[in-house]
Design an enzyme around this catalytic site. Structure first.
Site, PDB file in Angstrom:
ATOM      1  N   HIS A 203      -6.709  -0.887  -1.967  1.00 42.22           N
ATOM      2  CA  HIS A 203      -5.116  -0.812  -1.494  1.00 42.22           C
ATOM      3  C   HIS A 203      -5.490   0.215  -0.047  1.00 42.22           C
ATOM      4  O   HIS A 203      -4.648   1.662   0.425  1.00 42.22           O
ATOM      5  CB  HIS A 203      -4.088  -0.743  -1.878  1.00 42.22           C
ATOM      6  CG  HIS A 203      -2.748  -0.181  -1.311  1.00 42.22           C
ATOM      7  ND1 HIS A 203      -2.035  -1.069  -1.553  1.00 42.22           N
ATOM      8  CD2 HIS A 203      -2.101   0.013  -0.366  1.00 42.22           C
ATOM      9  CE1 HIS A 203      -0.769  -1.156  -1.519  1.00 42.22           C
ATOM     10  NE2 HIS A 203      -1.238  -0.436  -0.259  1.00 42.22           N
TER      11      HIS A 203
ATOM     12  N   GLU B  72       4.978  -7.086  -3.524  1.00 41.84           N
ATOM     13  CA  GLU B  72       5.592  -5.691  -2.986  1.00 41.84           C
ATOM     14  C   GLU B  72       6.734  -6.339  -2.083  1.00 41.84           C
ATOM     15  O   GLU B  72       7.237  -7.541  -1.520  1.00 41.84           O
ATOM     16  CB  GLU B  72       4.820  -5.798  -1.370  1.00 41.84           C
ATOM     17  CG  GLU B  72       4.005  -4.673  -1.978  1.00 41.84           C
ATOM     18  CD  GLU B  72       3.037  -3.292  -0.940  1.00 41.84           C
ATOM     19  OE1 GLU B  72       3.373  -3.304   0.329  1.00 41.84           O
ATOM     20  OE2 GLU B  72       1.938  -2.886  -0.952  1.00 41.84           O
TER      21      GLU B  72
ATOM     22  N   TYR C 226       9.140  -8.304   3.947  1.00 43.59           N
ATOM     23  CA  TYR C 226       9.694  -7.667   3.265  1.00 43.59           C
ATOM     24  C   TYR C 226      10.873  -8.323   4.462  1.00 43.59           C
ATOM     25  O   TYR C 226      12.315  -7.576   4.316  1.00 43.59           O
ATOM     26  CB  TYR C 226       9.518  -7.215   4.421  1.00 43.59           C
ATOM     27  CG  TYR C 226       8.160  -5.347   3.101  1.00 43.59           C
ATOM     28  CD1 TYR C 226       8.947  -4.575   3.251  1.00 43.59           C
ATOM     29  CD2 TYR C 226       7.293  -6.033   3.311  1.00 43.59           C
ATOM     30  CE1 TYR C 226       7.871  -3.684   1.966  1.00 43.59           C
ATOM     31  CE2 TYR C 226       6.543  -4.996   2.031  1.00 43.59           C
ATOM     32  CZ  TYR C 226       6.788  -4.113   1.849  1.00 43.59           C
ATOM     33  OH  TYR C 226       6.573  -3.378   0.471  1.00 43.59           O
TER      34      TYR C 226
ATOM     35  N   GLU D   6      -2.948  -6.653   1.820  1.00 43.78           N
ATOM     36  CA  GLU D   6      -2.203  -6.675   2.937  1.00 43.78           C
ATOM     37  C   GLU D   6      -3.182  -7.059   3.830  1.00 43.78           C
ATOM     38  O   GLU D   6      -4.501  -6.069   4.434  1.00 43.78           O
ATOM     39  CB  GLU D   6      -1.320  -6.208   3.082  1.00 43.78           C
ATOM     40  CG  GLU D   6      -0.044  -6.562   2.278  1.00 43.78           C
ATOM     41  CD  GLU D   6       0.688  -4.475   3.102  1.00 43.78           C
ATOM     42  OE1 GLU D   6       0.527  -4.327   3.941  1.00 43.78           O
ATOM     43  OE2 GLU D   6       1.892  -5.151   2.562  1.00 43.78           O
TER      44      GLU D   6
ATOM     45  N   ARG E 107       2.727  -2.729 -10.790  1.00 39.01           N
ATOM     46  CA  ARG E 107       1.639  -2.815  -9.971  1.00 39.01           C
ATOM     47  C   ARG E 107       0.752  -1.389  -9.621  1.00 39.01           C
ATOM     48  O   ARG E 107       1.747  -0.616  -9.010  1.00 39.01           O
ATOM     49  CB  ARG E 107       1.319  -3.590  -8.953  1.00 39.01           C
ATOM     50  CG  ARG E 107       0.665  -3.471  -8.084  1.00 39.01           C
ATOM     51  CD  ARG E 107       1.399  -4.992  -6.840  1.00 39.01           C
ATOM     52  NE  ARG E 107      -0.461  -4.809  -6.618  1.00 39.01           N
ATOM     53  CZ  ARG E 107      -0.120  -5.019  -4.443  1.00 39.01           C
ATOM     54  NH1 ARG E 107       0.890  -4.631  -4.201  1.00 39.01           N
ATOM     55  NH2 ARG E 107      -1.066  -5.363  -3.685  1.00 39.01           N
TER      56      ARG E 107
END
Length: 545
Positions: free
Chosen positions: A136, A382, A315, A182, A90
């Site tokens: 991003h 991620e 995360y 995000e 990615r």
């Protein structure tokens, strides 16, 4: 190549060969964090160029001007990926390389187009399938200067022109896309407060306005792809992020309800409009006029352009509890940090104050999302951790990253349980990140890479133990995908695009200025501590990574 690491542990118990074979494993980076070449071949400044080049903004005084120099060393990086058996990668495209002036109708920089075409063609030739993120966080500075970036509806048409350009010039060799990465980080950290570029610091209403424009830009891009570019037969999504909310007292209904709101304000803020055409009821009831409204036409467009897969960046998780009596109605949950600035979590701390080892949080998040959105295909786009002391440990000791190996082993065990026991449809997984990179306001002080970057020795690349562990148990288990072979065949038959246009004049830069936070928004704000990365001061309200 240095390879001194501890003996590699076995694969996670739940990750049987059959389960591992059913998931496409890969790794990821983003343009600003790894490419460098910040003004090369016609590229214009982004908001992160502006912030990082402003003195005192980055913990170690580094910038993304060179970063990992992937702009010049991509062939070396692809060769290392191939050596480790990576089949899925990615990456993101820098808007400022493709459309330097930013705005719809302005010149396409073919030098930038050709750089990405060459990169992607080389990935395909190495048997590596790209998944491309369009945005991003590196907005053209000129758009921030001209109309406030994502706070203006003008961003929708400018982004659509950029997306159209990518589909036109890269769509023959890319069939996996994500529009934005995000939204919480873009809108909360960049526009509500002043943590990330462009450091707008305009309060909670700005976060919601930003998110509204992101959603509509995304929906228009989906509509464009499914009409004008339907023959490309690719898939499009948007990468969403959030933490898992553990009720501080699972026996207290108020804390349980607060933890549910925590999840809604992170994931459902974006995903509910994408699936159902409107914001969650609790947000409309509590956020009042701060939350924009969709027109009937916009709601219809959102429902008609549901994402092709659900992209999750995950995360860790935090404890969540009910707000104190008398809190503003906008506050539907609370989280906090201890006196040392570390968030409160049931997990083991990392060297980042926001990041813990909470592996079951990944499984619980997927269960929650699968139930709310009727079991879509999930991609984990991620997942990773910064290694303790990796900013100062010498070679080869720094390669023995047992902390990171344990993080991945426990998280992937829960991912495999989600698939094999809970029946969650997991399609792809991307470890964050491929290599140590410019970690935003932390510079190179926080290192997430499975490849070590030696800043003292010409940015030399060295695989860490985790890279070898992932290679042995996950990367090498995937064959080269038929779609990769088909795209590689197309790439071999297509020449480079037309010659590059002249380099445009650089957009004017502005120096971001920090100021106090506004609104009932985050449970926390970030304050940069010189030489030590982020320090944290606690506020309250909806939040994310």
């Amino acid at each position: 190549m240095l390879v001194t690491v501890s003996a590699l542990s076995p694969a996670p118990d739940a990750c049987t060969a059959a389960v591992r074979n059913s998931i496409n494993w890969g790794t990821a980076t983003s343009a600003y964090q790894v490419e460098g070449g910040w003004d090369a071949d016609g590229k214009s400044p982004s908001i992160w160029d502006t912030l990082a080049q402003s003195p005192g903004k980055i913990a170690d005084n580094t910038t993304g001007d060179v970063a990992c120099d992937m702009y010049n060393r991509w062939a070396e990086d692809i060769a290392l990926m191939k050596q480790l058996g990576v089949k899925n990668y990615r990456l993101s495209v820098a808007w400022t390389r493709i459309i330097p002036a930013g705005v719809a109708g302005s010149a396409v920089n073919m030098a930038g187009v050709n750089w990405y075409r060459n990169l992607i063609k080389a990935l395909l030739a190495a048997g590596i399938r790209p998944a491309v993120t369009m945005y991003h966080w590196d907005l053209p500075q000129v758009l921030q200067d001209e109309y406030g970036g994502f706070l203006s509806p003008k961003i929708q048409e400018d982004f659509l022109y950029y997306a159209d350009t990518l589909f036109k010039h890269l769509g023959d060799i890319v069939d996996q896309w994500m529009t934005f990465n995000e939204v919480i980080s873009i809108c909360e950290l960049g526009y509500q407060v002043d943590v990330f570029a462009p450091q707008a610091n305009k309060g909670l209403g700005a976060k919601y306005t930003c998110g509204h424009n992101v959603l509509l830009a995304h929906a228009k891009t989906m509509q464009l792809y499914r009409t004008k570019y339907a023959a490309q037969k690719g898939r499009v999504s948007i990468a969403l992020d959030g933490k898992w909310g553990y009720p501080k007292d699972p026996n207290n209904p108020a804390d349980v309800a607060a933890a549910e709101n925590f999840m809604v304000f992170q994931y459902a803020w974006m995903a509910d409009p994408l699936y159902f055409g409107d914001y969650p009821a609790v947000m409309k009831e509590t956020q009042g006029a701060l939350l924009p409204k969709f027109t009937a036409e916009e709601s219809k467009l959102l429902r008609a352009t549901t994402i092709d897969f659900f992209s999750v960046n995950f995360y860790c998780g935090y404890y969540v509890w009910a707000p104190a009596p008398g809190s503003p109605k906008e506050l539907t949950y609370d989280v906090g940090a201890n006196t040392g600035g570390q968030f409160i979590s049931p997990g083991i701390p990392s060297n980042a104050p926001w990041l813990f080892k909470t592996p079951d949080g990944l499984r619980l998040t997927l269960q929650w999302l699968a139930k709310r959105y009727n079991g879509p295909e999930f991609w984990i786009t991620e997942n990773g951790v910064s290694g303790p002391d990796e900013d100062w440990k010498p070679l080869p000791a720094v390669l023995d990253d047992v902390y990171r190996q344990d993080y991945y082993k426990t998280y992937l065990d829960n991912l495999c349980l989600a698939k094999s026991v809970d029946g969650v449809n997991v399609g792809n997984y991307y470890a964050w990140s491929w290599m140590d990179n410019f970690e935003w306001r932390d510079g190179f002080k926080k290192r997430f890479g499975i490849i070590y970057i030696d800043l003292k020795n010409n940015l030399a690349r060295h695989p860490k133990g985790t890279a070898k562990w992932l290679s042995q148990h996950f990367f090498n288990i995937n064959p080269v995908a038929p779609a990769t072979l088909r795209a590689a065949s197309v790439a071999r038959q297509t020449p480079a695009a037309a010659a590059a246009v002249p380099k445009p004049a650089a957009a004017p830069s502005t120096v971001a200025v920090s100021s106090k936070g506004k609104g009932f928004s985050l449970p926390f704000s970030f304050a940069l501590n010189k030489g030590s990365g982020f320090g944290l001061s606690v506020k309250f309200g909806p939040q994310g990574k």
